[in-house]
Design a protein around this motif. Structure first.
Motif, PDB file in Angstrom:
ATOM      1  N   ASN A 166       9.322   7.410  -4.553  1.00 44.60           N
ATOM      2  CA  ASN A 166       8.211   8.263  -4.136  1.00 44.60           C
ATOM      3  C   ASN A 166       8.043   9.482  -5.038  1.00 44.60           C
ATOM      4  O   ASN A 166       7.275  10.392  -4.723  1.00 44.60           O
ATOM      5  N   LEU A 167       8.773   9.494  -6.165  1.00 43.44           N
ATOM      6  CA  LEU A 167       8.732  10.638  -7.073  1.00 43.44           C
ATOM      7  C   LEU A 167       8.323  10.184  -8.465  1.00 43.44           C
ATOM      8  O   LEU A 167       8.842   9.196  -8.996  1.00 43.44           O
ATOM      9  N   ALA A 168       7.376  10.887  -9.060  1.00 40.74           N
ATOM     10  CA  ALA A 168       6.958  10.637 -10.441  1.00 40.74           C
ATOM     11  C   ALA A 168       6.825  11.971 -11.160  1.00 40.74           C
ATOM     12  O   ALA A 168       6.639  13.017 -10.530  1.00 40.74           O
ATOM     13  N   VAL A 169       6.941  11.935 -12.487  1.00 36.13           N
ATOM     14  CA  VAL A 169       6.814  13.160 -13.278  1.00 36.13           C
ATOM     15  C   VAL A 169       5.794  12.930 -14.380  1.00 36.13           C
ATOM     16  O   VAL A 169       5.630  11.815 -14.885  1.00 36.13           O
ATOM     17  N   LEU A 170       5.091  14.013 -14.743  1.00 33.87           N
ATOM     18  CA  LEU A 170       4.110  13.960 -15.826  1.00 33.87           C
ATOM     19  C   LEU A 170       4.677  14.700 -17.027  1.00 33.87           C
ATOM     20  O   LEU A 170       5.077  15.864 -16.913  1.00 33.87           O
ATOM     21  N   VAL A 171       4.721  14.038 -18.166  1.00 32.74           N
ATOM     22  CA  VAL A 171       5.200  14.659 -19.407  1.00 32.74           C
ATOM     23  C   VAL A 171       4.220  14.336 -20.527  1.00 32.74           C
ATOM     24  O   VAL A 171       3.488  13.353 -20.466  1.00 32.74           O
ATOM     25  N   ARG A 172       4.219  15.156 -21.553  1.00 38.65           N
ATOM     26  CA  ARG A 172       3.354  14.889 -22.706  1.00 38.65           C
ATOM     27  C   ARG A 172       4.052  14.003 -23.731  1.00 38.65           C
ATOM     28  O   ARG A 172       3.403  13.278 -24.475  1.00 38.65           O
TER      29      ARG A 172
ATOM     30  N   LEU B 169       5.359   9.402 -16.294  1.00 35.94           N
ATOM     31  CA  LEU B 169       3.968   9.149 -16.670  1.00 35.94           C
ATOM     32  C   LEU B 169       3.575  10.083 -17.802  1.00 35.94           C
ATOM     33  O   LEU B 169       3.976  11.253 -17.820  1.00 35.94           O
ATOM     34  N   ILE B 170       2.812   9.562 -18.755  1.00 36.67           N
ATOM     35  CA  ILE B 170       2.425  10.339 -19.934  1.00 36.67           C
ATOM     36  C   ILE B 170       1.014  10.884 -19.734  1.00 36.67           C
ATOM     37  O   ILE B 170       0.076  10.128 -19.432  1.00 36.67           O
TER      38      ILE B 170
ATOM     39  N   ALA C 152      -2.529   8.446 -15.258  1.00 36.26           N
ATOM     40  CA  ALA C 152      -1.307   8.941 -14.615  1.00 36.26           C
ATOM     41  C   ALA C 152      -1.476   9.182 -13.123  1.00 36.26           C
ATOM     42  O   ALA C 152      -0.525   9.034 -12.351  1.00 36.26           O
ATOM     43  N   PHE C 153      -2.690   9.561 -12.694  1.00 33.99           N
ATOM     44  CA  PHE C 153      -2.901   9.969 -11.304  1.00 33.99           C
ATOM     45  C   PHE C 153      -3.143   8.797 -10.345  1.00 33.99           C
ATOM     46  O   PHE C 153      -3.273   9.005  -9.141  1.00 33.99           O
TER      47      PHE C 153
END
Length: 307
Positions: A30-36, A54-55, A67-68
């Motif tokens: 249930n956890l995701a992270v956004l990175v460049r 997720l990029i 990503a969303f």
């Protein structure tokens, strides 16, 4: 019901603290992270731990829309560029709306003066535009207005080795008070909100530290901690700029220091709302304890995440 949470700013200090706390409290799926940059060491670590990486970039709408997808709650860390912030943030909100994100938690800032003459005019305007954009989007929101991070103190005064060399704190903050907040306390309180977001639907919370302190008092506390006399000097803005230029500090760093020092002198950050204490269930970490901790570390000045 599952609530998929996406954390932006995941490789920054606040985002990474929040993720470390959150991953112990919810299912990792249930956890995701956004990175460049997927090659970033922290991004690699998240992937190794089973967190979905997720990029995406605030400047790239297509990357955000990819990503969303399937995200329910977005922890939206504000970007650092005052001049471009509102535009980039609109991309985030538009993409969130398009993908049906149900709740946005946005990290804003505190201020008192909203006029064009405020030293924080650019910062205030970009945050106000973003807050209004979120509120008019129809997405459920929680606005998290942060006071200055306690970590900014070291950025402004230099590390222990610099203090021992100069024996003074030289900033045009006059007698202004600031309700500094350690990032660790902010991460903890905002995890509490992420675990129960419906209790904070369409609310604006002002997160201040439990103490209001001046740099004169900070100098006294540091003197006691390192057992060396540290003098506080408050020059004029022009004197400050001239001296820092003589010392070879880059002009953009001088401007950051001058801007926030002036805002402190104007009492922009002397805020006393107890929202943070109420949600956290305790007072924030004492500044004496925080200063003791950073005085034991000879780290370089930090010039990011300053607001």
């Amino acid at each position: 019901m599952n609530n998929k949470i996406l954390i932006t700013g995941a490789t920054g200090s606040l985002g990474s603290m929040l993720i470390n706390l959150l991953k112990e409290k919810i299912e990792i799926t249930n956890l995701a992270v956004l990175v460049r940059d997927e090659k970033n060491e922290l991004a690699k670590q998240y992937a190794y731990e089973g967190i979905e990486v997720l990029i995406g970039d605030y400047a790239n709408l297509e990357s955000l829309e990819r990503a969303f997808k399937d995200i329910d709650t977005l922890y939206f860390v504000s970007g650092g560029d005052d001049n471009e912030r509102a535009k980039l943030h609109k991309n985030v909100v538009d993409s969130a709306k398009k993908n049906g994100i149900k709740h946005i938690l946005y990290t804003s800032a505190v201020w008192k003066d909203e006029s064009d003459s405020s030293p924080l005019a650019n910062l205030v305007d970009s945050h106000l535009q973003t807050e209004n954009c979120i509120k008019t989007s129809g997405i459920t929101y929680t606005i998290l207005k942060h006071n200055l991070y306690a970590e900014v103190i070291e950025m402004m005064i230099g590390d222990k080795s610099q203090l021992l060399k100069t024996k003074n704190i030289y900033l045009p903050t006059a007698n202004g008070l600031t309700s500094f907040v350690p990032k660790k306390d902010l991460a903890e309180v905002e995890v509490n909100i992420l675990l129960n977001p419906s209790s904070y639907s369409n609310k604006t919370l002002e997160f201040n530290g439990s103490e209001q302190i001046s740099f004169s008092e900070i100098a006294k506390k540091i003197s006691e901690i390192i057992k060396e006399p540290i003098q506080y000097i408050s020059p004029t803005e022009n004197e400050f700029k001239e001296q820092m230029t003589k010392f070879g500090l880059p002009s953009h760093i001088i401007e950051i220091l001058k801007t926030f020092s002036t805002a402190i002198a104007n009492r922009e950050f002397d805020q006393q709302s107890n929202d943070l204490e109420r949600v956290l269930g305790r007072k924030t970490t004492s500044l004496s304890e925080f200063l003791q901790r950073i005085s034991n570390v000879n780290s370089k000045m930090l010039l990011k995440d300053y607001a």
